[in-house]
Design an enzyme around this catalytic site. Structure first.
Site, PDB file in Angstrom:
ATOM      1  N   HIS A   1       0.827  -1.196   0.000  1.00  0.00           N
ATOM      2  CA  HIS A   1       0.000   0.000   0.000  1.00  0.00           C
ATOM      3  C   HIS A   1       0.868   1.256   0.000  1.00  0.00           C
ATOM      4  CE1 HIS A   1      -2.922  -3.016   1.951  1.00  0.00           C
ATOM      5  NE2 HIS A   1      -2.922  -3.110   0.651  1.00  0.00           N
ATOM      6  N   ASN A   2       1.625   1.411  -1.075  1.00  0.00           N
ATOM      7  CA  ASN A   2       2.450   2.597  -1.283  1.00  0.00           C
ATOM      8  C   ASN A   2       1.532   3.695  -1.809  1.00  0.00           C
ATOM      9  OD1 ASN A   2       3.585  -0.073  -2.458  1.00  0.00           O
ATOM     10  ND2 ASN A   2       5.410   0.932  -1.685  1.00  0.00           N
TER      11      ASN A   2
END
Lengths: 260, 594
Positions: B521-522
């Protein structure tokens, strides 16, 4: 960046060391009046170290006899036969390692090899050596076998082997192994050993699914819609390998139809 | 940047999407429905449930999980990482900590289907923090921002995405009324979930019982793994999930996990005004001489031939961190500079802050960890961002805490109690003893933006097309470590109440370890907002600088929540599509004037 880094970036390739060894071998063979490698035979198949596979090694594609002797002895200490659960030898881990290192993984598949390399970078930044896994294993095992020429690792008793693995390799006391920090090699060996123990048998390890049987993992069987809610019940089906594709029971399609 | 010369200029189209994952497929569906001719450019290959995702081939842990079979080819497109602005970045030579996807459907093929809404106050996090805790509460290194939208703006689009996916769950707040069985801390929702919540595995149930016993409110995680057969608004049928344990890092063979393939593409690919081109690596967004208007894109095909694809509308819909990279390569927007704190492209890069606890039971508790869906699991949101008082604790943000697992695949999952040696007989016997008698608790924490964490172009390393790769500068802010330690203690307390004999725990902290998987979850780097000097896109995902460029994706998040990002980035995309259809296409130009 040094020329060395640039030189050693393209994978797969022949390393300078392998090339040097092969060149000196060719020179030696020429002196002795022997033929060179047959056309189409790669240097990798020939191998820089053992050179002459024994008749019993027909199944190997990567390790020389000397390398295989070290690997077999090492993995049988990482996952020994004694106690509950199969050992690495029973599970065929050396065969897995041989096929992985002789295949695309060993050649650097999915490993970015662009220069420059900074081997001094902190470990949290990940692997930063200019070696493919195949190069790394060849260098490290070669260096270990040379250092232990008088009393080879595979001839030590198990306690001495454990001590060597723990102190010299895992704790790094032995230092660099032909450019490879001992701990980097040890960690990669341990990681690949676990992979060979638990991966699908189609890759050559986990023979007869012995490791899956020992822990109760059903393998490629994977339809638990009917059983996930039956808490605490042991699951008795399987294990199945990818190669069992014609034997794996189908999910309950009647139940799926009912859901529509 | 070196100029790129096209071998061939193609016929102009109305719109082009750079990438065909969730956002690219959603955009193309909306724009083709509005009558536009749309081309989807996907760098990876075409792939479909049949034949590409079929069992048993897809149930291969070594190939897909260990060797990252579905991920962006990092030998051609790596990223580099350093921990601080004065550091030297090194290439991430193997993917481990995060796993960007590639190919048709993008990372939305190998996701787990965890389908969360963020907390309403998170959309105005800076204002919330200042109103509640004062202007001096936030650490000086944080650059928390408001998103420029409200819960009322977002809610219909969350519902629309859940309806598209057939998301399974139980409402906890239906139009303001707290409902039993759901998440009481969620924002008010206008509709119940389309399908009933998932089944609980044994460890999920043990977690729920322990959490309830401690006075928390456990509920079953919202999931886009189907619990029953479902036909979505496009008339596409999804099938029930088999809880196969090969979900994240894998594709679903059962048409049971929502993805572009299972919810959009069967309709989109049949439309005469849509064309998909795979193996199309976009190198540059072209601008006209004013620099204010995109004229199309340059892309390389698999042979290395360069094509210019003119388009009236450009949608930059690649994986989150590839969006800001494309802006930087194309010279769009002011790059962020950490010394002056000016510039916008690349700022507010965020991640998530994770920790785990394993519980070890006696042999009579058989947990069958391999029986799991990607998004099964039982959760408490009592410590989620903005829903509890963090003032006395001195941080902003929070975590959700989940009991259960997504898989029991043994190369990755073979937990052993603390103190077990890393190899040898004792290790082997511990693995054999505990594998089927273990439970997992995941503490999934938020990530606040810091002035020190950002994305830019690497000065040293280039990709296979000779272009600078993306450089990440990131380490966990102290705010997030305080949050993580607090949340972890809560997770550990529940784990200890689950009745096991022992636990083991991991907190992922500083320095950020790129060799340990934490989350994909960048977020951030092309953030949304209401002020062009502090954001890259407006509330409709429209570039402030180039008004015919839209940039949907988690790159627009000004911070990252504890919750998984897909529903939020999809809802923002759907909101953008509505605005494009209702206003932009009638009068192309900026949708927000400041």
């Amino acid at each position: 960046m040094t020329a060395r880094g640039d030189e050693e970036t393209t994978a797969p390739r022949v390393t300078r060391r392998a090339f040097t060894d092969a060149a000196s071998l060719a020179g030696l063979m020429a002196v002795l009046g022997l033929a060179g490698p047959a056309r189409g035979q790669s240097l990798r198949q020939l191998g820089p170290a053992g050179m002459q596979p024994a008749a019993t090694d027909v199944g190997r594609i990567f390790f020389s006899d000397a390398e295989a002797a070290f690997i077999e002895a090492a993995v049988s200490r990482l996952i020994p036969a004694e106690g509950d659960g199969p050992g690495a030898i029973e599970a065929g881990v050396p065969n897995f390692l041989d096929k992985q290192l002789g295949g695309e993984f060993g050649g650097g598949a999915r490993l970015f090899m662009g220069a420059p390399f900074d081997p001094a970078a902190i470990p949290q930044l990940g692997y930063q050596l200019p070696y493919t896994p195949a190069d790394m294993f060849r260098r490290a095992i070669g260096a270990i076998n040379r250092k232990l020429a008088e009393s080879p690792f595979d001839k030590m008793d198990p306690d001495a082997q454990d001590t060597f693995l723990r102190e010299q390799l895992e704790d790094g006391k032995i230092g660099e192994l032909d450019g490879v920090p001992a701990k980097v090699f040890f960690d990669q060996l341990r990681e690949l050993t676990v992979q060979g123990y638990f991966s699908d048998p189609v890759y050559g390890g986990n023979k007869d699914m012995v490791a899956w049987k020992a822990i109760g993992f059903p393998g490629a069987y994977a339809a638990f819609r009917d059983t996930v809610g039956r808490h605490g019940e042991a699951f008795a089906i399987g294990p199945y390998s990818l190669a069992d594709h014609d034997k794996i029971p189908e999910p309950d399609m009647a139940d799926m139809e009912k859901q529509r | 940047m070196t100029p790129i010369t096209a071998n061939e200029k193609l016929k102009p189209v109305d719109a082009v999407t750079i990438g065909v994952g969730w956002t690219g497929a959603l955009m193309a569906e909306g724009l083709t429905a509005a009558g536009l001719n749309v081309v989807g450019l996907e760098r990876g290959g075409a792939r479909f449930t049949v034949p590409d995702f079929q069992a048993p081939t897809i149930h291969d842990e070594l190939r897909y999980s260990t060797r990252k079979g579905m991920m962006q080819d990092n030998t051609r497109e790596p990223v580099t990482l350093r921990h601080a602005p004065d550091g030297v970045a090194q290439p991430v030579r193997r993917w481990s900590a995060f796993l960007p996807g590639t190919g048709l459907g993008g990372a939305g093929v190998h996701w787990n289907g965890q389908t969360w809404r963020f907390s309403p106050e998170e959309l105005r996090l800076r204002s919330f923090s200042e109103e509640r805790y004062g202007k001096n509460f936030l650490d000086a290194d944080l650059c928390v921002e408001d998103w420029g939208i409200s819960w009322a703006d977002m809610e219909p689009y969350y519902s629309q995405f859940e309806t598209l996916c057939g998301t399974a769950g139980k409402a906890g707040n239906l139009n303001g009324k707290i409902m039993p069985g759901g998440n009481p801390f969620e924002g008010p929702r206008s509709k119940e979930y389309p399908t009933p919540a998932m089944q609980q595995g044994y460890m999920d149930a043990l977690f729920g019982k322990a959490a309830a016993g401690l006075g928390y409110t456990p509920f079953i995680q919202p999931s886009s793994n189907m619990t029953q057969s479902y036909v979505n608004p496009h008339g596409i049928r999804l099938n029930p999930c088999m809880y196969c344990g090969f979900c994240e890092r894998f594709a679903c063979e059962h048409f049971a996990k929502a993805s572009a393939q299972t919810t959009i593409l069967p309709v989109l690919l049949k439309r005469p005004n849509y064309e998909l081109r795979v193996g199309a690596q976009v190198l540059r967004i072209n601008l006209d001489s004013t620099g204010k208007r995109a004229t199309g894109v340059m892309y390389a095909d698999a042979h290395g031939r360069i094509f210019e694809q003119p388009a009236s509308l450009v949608v930059l819909s690649s994986f989150s961190f590839n969006n800001p990279r494309m802006l930087l390569l194309s010279g769009i927007g002011q790059p962020y500079d950490p010394r002056t704190r000016k510039g916008v492209v690349g700022r507010n890069y965020a991640y998530q802050t994770m920790s785990t606890v394993e519980v070890y039971w006696d042999k009579d508790i058989v947990t069958n960890p391999f029986m799991a869906a990607g998004a099964s699991g039982t959760v408490i949101s009592d410590f989620a961002p903005t829903v509890f008082d963090t003032g006395p604790l001195g941080f902003i943000g929070g975590s959700y805490i989940l009991g259960g697992t997504t898989n029991g695949r043994p190369i990755e999952y073979h937990p052993v109690p603390e103190g077990t040696p890393k190899w040898g007989r004792a290790w082997k016997e511990a693995v054999v003893r505990h594998y089927n008698h273990t439970g997992h608790v995941n503490v999934n924490g938020s990530s606040m933006p810091s002035w020190n964490n950002f994305l830019d172009l690497d000065p040293t390393y280039t990709d296979a097309w000779g272009q600078p790769v993306l450089r990440m500068t990131f380490d966990f802010p102290e705010n997030d470590m305080r949050m993580s330690r607090y949340s972890h203690a809560k997770g550990k307390q529940i784990a200890e109440a689950m009745g096991g004999r022992a636990i083991s725990e991991v907190i992922y902290g500083r320095p950020f370890d790129v060799t340990k998987y934490q989350t994909t979850h960048n977020t951030g780097g092309a953030i949304m907002g209401s002020d062009p000097s502090r954001s890259v896109v407006n509330r409709y995902m429209q570039s402030w600088d180039v008004s015919n460029l839209f940039i949907p994706g988690a790159s627009c998040f000004p911070h990252n929540s504890a919750y998984n990002p897909t529903a939020t980035l999809a809802a923002l995309t759907l909101m953008s599509i509505d605005k494009i259809k209702s206003e932009y296409l009638k009068a192309p130009g900026p949708l927000v004037h400041v």
